[in-house]
Design a protein around this motif. Sequence first.
Motif, PDB file in Angstrom:
ATOM      1  N   VAL A 137       0.848  -1.187   0.000  1.00 48.08           N
ATOM      2  CA  VAL A 137       0.000   0.000   0.000  1.00 48.08           C
ATOM      3  C   VAL A 137       0.885   1.237   0.000  1.00 48.08           C
ATOM      4  N   LYS A 138       0.593   2.154  -0.918  1.00 46.22           N
ATOM      5  CA  LYS A 138       1.305   3.432  -0.995  1.00 46.22           C
ATOM      6  C   LYS A 138       0.358   4.551  -0.550  1.00 46.22           C
ATOM      7  N   GLU A 139       0.897   5.747  -0.374  1.00 45.02           N
ATOM      8  CA  GLU A 139       0.108   6.880   0.126  1.00 45.02           C
ATOM      9  C   GLU A 139      -1.054   7.250  -0.779  1.00 45.02           C
ATOM     10  N   ASP A 140      -0.983   6.883  -2.070  1.00 40.46           N
ATOM     11  CA  ASP A 140      -2.063   7.231  -2.995  1.00 40.46           C
ATOM     12  C   ASP A 140      -2.721   5.989  -3.602  1.00 40.46           C
ATOM     13  N   SER A 141      -2.535   4.832  -2.950  1.00 41.50           N
ATOM     14  CA  SER A 141      -3.098   3.580  -3.470  1.00 41.50           C
ATOM     15  C   SER A 141      -4.619   3.571  -3.375  1.00 41.50           C
ATOM     16  N   GLU A 142      -5.220   2.851  -4.316  1.00 37.47           N
ATOM     17  CA  GLU A 142      -6.630   2.507  -4.196  1.00 37.47           C
ATOM     18  C   GLU A 142      -6.654   1.062  -3.732  1.00 37.47           C
ATOM     19  N   ILE A 143      -7.356   0.821  -2.612  1.00 36.41           N
ATOM     20  CA  ILE A 143      -7.333  -0.514  -2.023  1.00 36.41           C
ATOM     21  C   ILE A 143      -8.744  -1.002  -1.711  1.00 36.41           C
ATOM     22  N   SER A 144      -8.853  -2.311  -1.533  1.00 40.62           N
ATOM     23  CA  SER A 144     -10.050  -2.930  -0.973  1.00 40.62           C
ATOM     24  C   SER A 144      -9.647  -3.497   0.370  1.00 40.62           C
ATOM     25  N   LEU A 145     -10.446  -3.191   1.375  1.00 37.80           N
ATOM     26  CA  LEU A 145     -10.096  -3.483   2.753  1.00 37.80           C
ATOM     27  C   LEU A 145     -11.276  -4.134   3.454  1.00 37.80           C
ATOM     28  N   SER A 146     -11.051  -5.295   4.061  1.00 44.02           N
ATOM     29  CA  SER A 146     -12.052  -5.818   4.986  1.00 44.02           C
ATOM     30  C   SER A 146     -11.595  -5.380   6.375  1.00 44.02           C
ATOM     31  N   PHE A 147     -12.549  -5.023   7.229  1.00 42.38           N
ATOM     32  CA  PHE A 147     -12.146  -4.526   8.545  1.00 42.38           C
ATOM     33  C   PHE A 147     -13.272  -4.659   9.564  1.00 42.38           C
ATOM     34  N   LYS A 148     -12.866  -4.570  10.816  1.00 43.05           N
ATOM     35  CA  LYS A 148     -13.774  -4.452  11.944  1.00 43.05           C
ATOM     36  C   LYS A 148     -13.260  -3.317  12.809  1.00 43.05           C
ATOM     37  N   LEU A 149     -14.163  -2.452  13.211  1.00 41.37           N
ATOM     38  CA  LEU A 149     -13.850  -1.390  14.155  1.00 41.37           C
ATOM     39  C   LEU A 149     -14.734  -1.640  15.368  1.00 41.37           C
ATOM     40  N   GLU A 150     -14.083  -1.848  16.530  1.00 39.00           N
ATOM     41  CA  GLU A 150     -14.820  -2.236  17.729  1.00 39.00           C
ATOM     42  C   GLU A 150     -14.398  -1.394  18.925  1.00 39.00           C
ATOM     43  N   LEU A 151     -15.326  -1.266  19.880  1.00 37.84           N
ATOM     44  CA  LEU A 151     -14.962  -0.723  21.177  1.00 37.84           C
ATOM     45  C   LEU A 151     -14.113  -1.771  21.887  1.00 37.84           C
ATOM     46  N   MET A 152     -13.449  -1.390  22.936  1.00 39.52           N
ATOM     47  CA  MET A 152     -12.558  -2.313  23.641  1.00 39.52           C
ATOM     48  C   MET A 152     -13.321  -3.470  24.282  1.00 39.52           C
ATOM     49  N   ASP A 153     -14.622  -3.298  24.520  1.00 36.69           N
ATOM     50  CA  ASP A 153     -15.419  -4.394  25.099  1.00 36.69           C
ATOM     51  C   ASP A 153     -15.952  -5.346  24.029  1.00 36.69           C
ATOM     52  N   GLY A 154     -15.574  -5.107  22.755  1.00 37.37           N
ATOM     53  CA  GLY A 154     -16.006  -5.972  21.666  1.00 37.37           C
ATOM     54  C   GLY A 154     -17.246  -5.497  20.934  1.00 37.37           C
ATOM     55  N   THR A 155     -17.850  -4.399  21.368  1.00 36.01           N
ATOM     56  CA  THR A 155     -19.018  -3.856  20.686  1.00 36.01           C
ATOM     57  C   THR A 155     -18.621  -3.399  19.284  1.00 36.01           C
ATOM     58  N   LEU A 156     -19.312  -3.923  18.280  1.00 34.59           N
ATOM     59  CA  LEU A 156     -18.999  -3.602  16.889  1.00 34.59           C
ATOM     60  C   LEU A 156     -19.494  -2.201  16.540  1.00 34.59           C
ATOM     61  N   ILE A 157     -18.607  -1.402  15.954  1.00 36.00           N
ATOM     62  CA  ILE A 157     -18.964  -0.056  15.500  1.00 36.00           C
ATOM     63  C   ILE A 157     -19.268  -0.092  14.012  1.00 36.00           C
ATOM     64  N   GLU A 158     -18.370  -0.699  13.252  1.00 33.24           N
ATOM     65  CA  GLU A 158     -18.523  -0.765  11.797  1.00 33.24           C
ATOM     66  C   GLU A 158     -17.664  -1.899  11.275  1.00 33.24           C
ATOM     67  N   GLU A 159     -18.105  -2.492  10.150  1.00 31.85           N
ATOM     68  CA  GLU A 159     -17.278  -3.525   9.537  1.00 31.85           C
ATOM     69  C   GLU A 159     -17.543  -3.605   8.042  1.00 31.85           C
ATOM     70  N   ALA A 160     -16.572  -4.144   7.341  1.00 33.55           N
ATOM     71  CA  ALA A 160     -16.693  -4.480   5.924  1.00 33.55           C
ATOM     72  C   ALA A 160     -16.123  -5.885   5.786  1.00 33.55           C
ATOM     73  N   SER A 161     -16.901  -6.808   5.234  1.00 29.11           N
ATOM     74  CA  SER A 161     -16.498  -8.209   5.151  1.00 29.11           C
ATOM     75  C   SER A 161     -15.563  -8.464   3.977  1.00 29.11           C
ATOM     76  N   ARG A 162     -14.960  -9.642   3.966  1.00 27.79           N
ATOM     77  CA  ARG A 162     -14.120 -10.047   2.827  1.00 27.79           C
ATOM     78  C   ARG A 162     -14.958 -10.129   1.561  1.00 27.79           C
ATOM     79  N   GLU A 163     -16.230 -10.527   1.696  1.00 30.05           N
ATOM     80  CA  GLU A 163     -17.123 -10.663   0.546  1.00 30.05           C
ATOM     81  C   GLU A 163     -17.559  -9.299  -0.002  1.00 30.05           C
TER      82      GLU A 163
END
Length: 150
Positions: free
Chosen positions: A11-37
């Motif tokens: 990944v470079k500073e100007d790359s276009e990427i596809s990213l799967s991710f999970k953003l969670e609170l420290m207690d595991g509460t899901l804030i947002e996600e994008a799946s591999r699919e």
Amino acid sequence: MSEVKSPLPTVKEDSEISLSFKLELMDGTLIEEASREAPMRFKLGQGEFLDKIEELLVGLELGTTAKLTLSPDRAFGRSNPDNIHKMPRDSFSAELPPEKGLVIGFNTPTGQEIPGTILEVNEETVTVDFNHPLADTDVRFTATIEAIHD
């Protein structure tokens, strides 16, 4: 000794990427996600994702999974008391009456929408916090670089 270069794209500073991710609170509460699919596709540096998280993605190889714990300074920032405002109650629509804890999108003079959390409602005014709803919060970010479209 010579430096060994990876055959994988990075990944470079100007790359276009596809990213799967999970953003969670420290207690595991899901804030947002994008799946591999259905990964999130975006170009770094365009303001579509958190700048500070984008910086952490630069240099990662295709297929790499990063697991990061982010302090408020690296994620959504710290609360600023100047971002708390009192507004006339009659400036809120009757269809969506203000209630404590409600998060509402407000339009700025430049046409952007920012979230505001209602802190207090009385007969004449509504106190709204325009700090990010996750300000002052530690979060866990897990992401995999699914594709680099350069």
